[in-house]
Design a protein around this motif. Sequence first.
Motif, short mmCIF file in Angstrom:
data_model
loop_
_atom_site.label_atom_id
_atom_site.label_comp_id
_atom_site.label_asym_id
_atom_site.label_seq_id
_atom_site.Cartn_x
_atom_site.Cartn_y
_atom_site.Cartn_z
N VAL A 1 41.64 47.08 40.15
CA VAL A 1 40.34 47.73 39.93
C VAL A 1 39.23 46.93 40.62
N ALA A 2 39.27 45.58 40.47
CA ALA A 2 38.24 44.75 41.12
C ALA A 2 38.31 44.92 42.63
N LEU A 3 39.53 44.94 43.20
CA LEU A 3 39.65 45.07 44.65
C LEU A 3 39.10 46.41 45.12
N SER A 4 39.40 47.49 44.39
CA SER A 4 38.90 48.79 44.85
C SER A 4 37.39 48.86 44.69
N GLY A 5 36.84 48.18 43.66
CA GLY A 5 35.39 48.14 43.51
C GLY A 5 34.72 47.36 44.62
N THR B 1 32.01 37.74 53.71
CA THR B 1 31.71 36.65 52.77
C THR B 1 31.09 37.19 51.48
N LEU B 2 30.18 38.18 51.60
CA LEU B 2 29.58 38.72 50.38
C LEU B 2 30.64 39.43 49.53
N ALA B 3 31.55 40.19 50.18
CA ALA B 3 32.57 40.92 49.43
C ALA B 3 33.51 39.96 48.71
N THR B 4 33.96 38.90 49.40
CA THR B 4 34.88 37.97 48.75
C THR B 4 34.14 37.12 47.71
N ALA B 5 32.83 36.89 47.91
CA ALA B 5 32.06 36.19 46.87
C ALA B 5 32.07 37.02 45.58
N VAL B 6 31.82 38.32 45.70
CA VAL B 6 31.85 39.19 44.52
C VAL B 6 33.23 39.14 43.87
N LEU B 7 34.27 39.17 44.70
CA LEU B 7 35.64 39.14 44.19
C LEU B 7 35.90 37.86 43.40
N ALA B 8 35.48 36.70 43.95
CA ALA B 8 35.70 35.43 43.28
C ALA B 8 34.93 35.38 41.96
N LEU B 9 33.68 35.88 41.96
CA LEU B 9 32.88 35.84 40.74
C LEU B 9 33.45 36.80 39.69
N LEU B 10 33.97 37.95 40.13
CA LEU B 10 34.64 38.84 39.18
C LEU B 10 35.88 38.16 38.62
N GLY B 11 36.56 37.39 39.50
CA GLY B 11 37.78 36.70 39.09
C GLY B 11 37.55 35.78 37.90
N LEU B 12 36.33 35.25 37.78
CA LEU B 12 35.96 34.37 36.66
C LEU B 12 36.31 34.99 35.31
#
Lengths: 229, 229, 229, 229, 229
Positions: free
Chosen positions: A45-49, B23-34
């Motif tokens: 879900v996070a990846l598709s978002g 970089t912005l997309a993977t930043a969001v991904l890492a912060l969601l990963g938290l």
Amino acid sequence: MFGTLFQSSDVVSTSFGVATVATLATAVLALLGLSWVADRWRVPVALSGVALLASGLHYLDAAQIWFSTQQMTSAPRYVGWFVVQPIQVASVFFLARIAGPVPVGVFWRTVAAAILMVLCRYLGDAGIFNPTLGVLLSIAFWLYILGELYFGPMSEAVRKSSRPIRLGYFWIRLILTIGWAIYPILFFVDVVIGAGHARSVIVLYTLADLVNLITVSMIVLAAAGKERF
Amino acid sequence: MFGTLFQSSDVVSTSFGVATVATLATAVLALLGLSWVADRWRVPVALSGVALLASGLHYLDAAQIWFSTQQMTSAPRYVGWFVVQPIQVASVFFLARIAGPVPVGVFWRTVAAAILMVLCRYLGDAGIFNPTLGVLLSIAFWLYILGELYFGPMSEAVRKSSRPIRLGYFWIRLILTIGWAIYPILFFVDVVIGAGHARSVIVLYTLADLVNLITVSMIVLAAAGKERF
Amino acid sequence: MFGTLFQSSDVVSTSFGVATVATLATAVLALLGLSWVADRWRVPVALSGVALLASGLHYLDAAQIWFSTQQMTSAPRYVGWFVVQPIQVASVFFLARIAGPVPVGVFWRTVAAAILMVLCRYLGDAGIFNPTLGVLLSIAFWLYILGELYFGPMSEAVRKSSRPIRLGYFWIRLILTIGWAIYPILFFVDVVIGAGHARSVIVLYTLADLVNLITVSMIVLAAAGKERF
Amino acid sequence: MFGTLFQSSDVVSTSFGVATVATLATAVLALLGLSWVADRWRVPVALSGVALLASGLHYLDAAQIWFSTQQMTSAPRYVGWFVVQPIQVASVFFLARIAGPVPVGVFWRTVAAAILMVLCRYLGDAGIFNPTLGVLLSIAFWLYILGELYFGPMSEAVRKSSRPIRLGYFWIRLILTIGWAIYPILFFVDVVIGAGHARSVIVLYTLADLVNLITVSMIVLAAAGKERF
Amino acid sequence: MFGTLFQSSDVVSTSFGVATVATLATAVLALLGLSWVADRWRVPVALSGVALLASGLHYLDAAQIWFSTQQMTSAPRYVGWFVVQPIQVASVFFLARIAGPVPVGVFWRTVAAAILMVLCRYLGDAGIFNPTLGVLLSIAFWLYILGELYFGPMSEAVRKSSRPIRLGYFWIRLILTIGWAIYPILFFVDVVIGAGHARSVIVLYTLADLVNLITVSMIVLAAAGKERF
């Protein structure tokens, strides 16, 4: 965001405006969805978002270019595709991983194939490669991804799993088969035949992106929701 | 974001666009990963996400400069490096701390070395130091960090720990060894030899940043995820 | 963000760029930290994060002014100080409150003193007061805050508490003693002596802000983390 | 954000800058507070945070207008008041609802009165109504809200409740009595007497807004916190 | 956000300003609400919040166009409607789904009808269709949605459920009946009769959007809250 007046009869402007607002709105929806899906659904879900968010940023940019210059090239689209298409492939991998164990090598191979698929198209478009060779190589990498999706370990893991995952996987695979077919077709029209980045090509690309991205994300979210509610 | 039309054949513009969105997309991904990693993994994941975010802000700025002036100097890169490289070193320290007790002095020494590593390169580039002396001092501080990573207490703490941490530490250390080597090399080409901030130097720096930053963050996130799922 | 080309040798531009990215990055880090610190640490961590965020917004503005005009006055700095310095004093109060009961009157007195400290400096700078009188009154309010910190009920509450709180309180008090001393000193140089808002004054103010803000926030976050991990 | 150079002696510019940063910073603080207050306090805290956020957006806009034109009219203030004042009244209702059951009709009546209070002032200012009539009607609606606050069911529900709620309600009611009195007074000076939107009127309006908004929100947050810590 | 000076007597500018701040503020409120509603209420609350957010982005854009050109066409409104109206219909479906099982086909049919309703109006406006035919087809799709709402399985599921859901459903259906009637009426005035996008049409459209969107979202949020508090 754009601050430019346009008429309803200006279909390209309207389509860029709708694409920007629609991708950003569904990105927010998918990221909000993270708070109510089950733990093991969070990664796809996070990846598709994030794919939707990256696409939204790209459309915000593309729309601003269009509104201020009334011109468009294919270059800003590659900025989107380089980020969005590998993330979408990764999201399918993690969807399949929920169903059962899939070797991690599949992840690296399919994501690398997705990056190379965009790269070959890009190099053809940029004139570094022969365009026809570029798109043919790109199609080859796309077919490789489809091969993994139809006959690889992901497909097998999904087959034995619950109905929401099976259905979600089926529909996403269909979109990656039919919906992604429009990219090499439009590339042929745009670059190889040389019609240029005409208005109809722009609208078709935008519609394809919108349908492909939003449906894939909503399918992942719906599949995740069905397990819960 | 940029609102400037460019062609696919303009590789620098494309690379800046891709770097910003990626970089912005993977930043969001890492912060969601938290929200889904285990508690004790939160500090290194948050640090690698913040490094990506700072880098994304820096690339947003660098891309806007490039799109509006078609020129680039090394100055905006230092804005990024001053923040990103110390944060990355701190993120490795906290990764090792998960494995076992590491004296807090190691943290202060390696972070200070990372700041000094960027500062010496910067002073050389700004003409306050002799450039050759600057880059040599910078390499010395980089080697000190590598020494801590290979032979220091972090390395020892990691050796006795679980496989995901060992693997993650191994790969990140490799990136800090091989991937960071490109910075002094490009500095030599750019400043000492005096080739200037040419197009190929810009693309190489951008690719190096992208690969180094995104892989380090994704490795931290993957290692954190492996313990959970 | 700024979209303006500058050289590495332009130290002021580089320092404004670094200050903006560094304060925003550490603000995000402190706000993320909220999700992993213990409940009773949330108020001081949130306050120090908001102080960083306000400072980041102020530097974003200051940097844009500098990049577009290559000039700076002290006025935008007061926009930052009016918000940041009272919040920092409040954050120390809530840090001490974790240690033990502190009368709420201390909060009102120290926050009011912090607002008056900035206000007196501002009125002197704006020419509404005599500048020398302004800075002397400002120093008086600063000394009052230090008095509360060294000999007041906060100090007493902290003395009997756990080591992370004692250490954190000690370091923050030191920064508010030594680090804040630079503000009246630079005010004397800038306004009373009349050197104006020269380049070296700008860089010194920026460095002081950076070190004071980031270390205070990181100390609060570290003290909160030590209780948990 | 504003990118315009100004001097410390320019009090209006400084006050707009401080208002923007201060409202946005306290908005973030109130929204962060949501994560640590008890469940039943969430609605009033969220409402007071959203009021601050709306006010912050409005001041960002007002400051940009002022910085680029050095002029101000009352129009942008109504953009803020139309959203902020009804939300603040709603936040008091939900504060009283924590204390005990209050009929939902009170909510609709007081929120409608708040909207009409702003609307009458606006219609008078815009010249659609007679300004004196507009402000008198506006005062009538304000007195109605005060009547509900002092003698209505909200007051009764609060009287029997815990000390933090009683104290919070007392202070907020005082601010809505004394602090809001400045709006019709300044309206008289500005529109009826015809002094225009002079510098001193702008600064007084801004100070009134700042004190009213920030204290109300901080009182709600403090009352919510006292129940917890 | 807009940075343009305007007078209180300029009703269109004021209404655009209020619409932007009000939709963004209530969007934040609805999204914050997600953290305190019960799990099964999250989907409709999230959808109504995202509808407000998309509408807020659209008004931010519309206001910027108006402030910089003092002109408006219907085109930017379609950018909003294409995203907002299908999301609102989806939010009603998920509200009914809380009450009891509703076949998923209803979702696809009503969302498709909402998209077609906007599309027909758009094609008529853009001159691709005959405008009268466009609006008549649009009304047909709207009546179809109303039919589903009054006599379909959603209505039945709601009838047997708790009072907050019944009341919420009743009010939202009323708004979709009466409030949405203004869109074809204004379309007739604007396009078919040919009055153009006059000032009164703009203000009426904006007021209709504001009331429809904000009340629907607040009703969903209130219904969700009533079950909890």
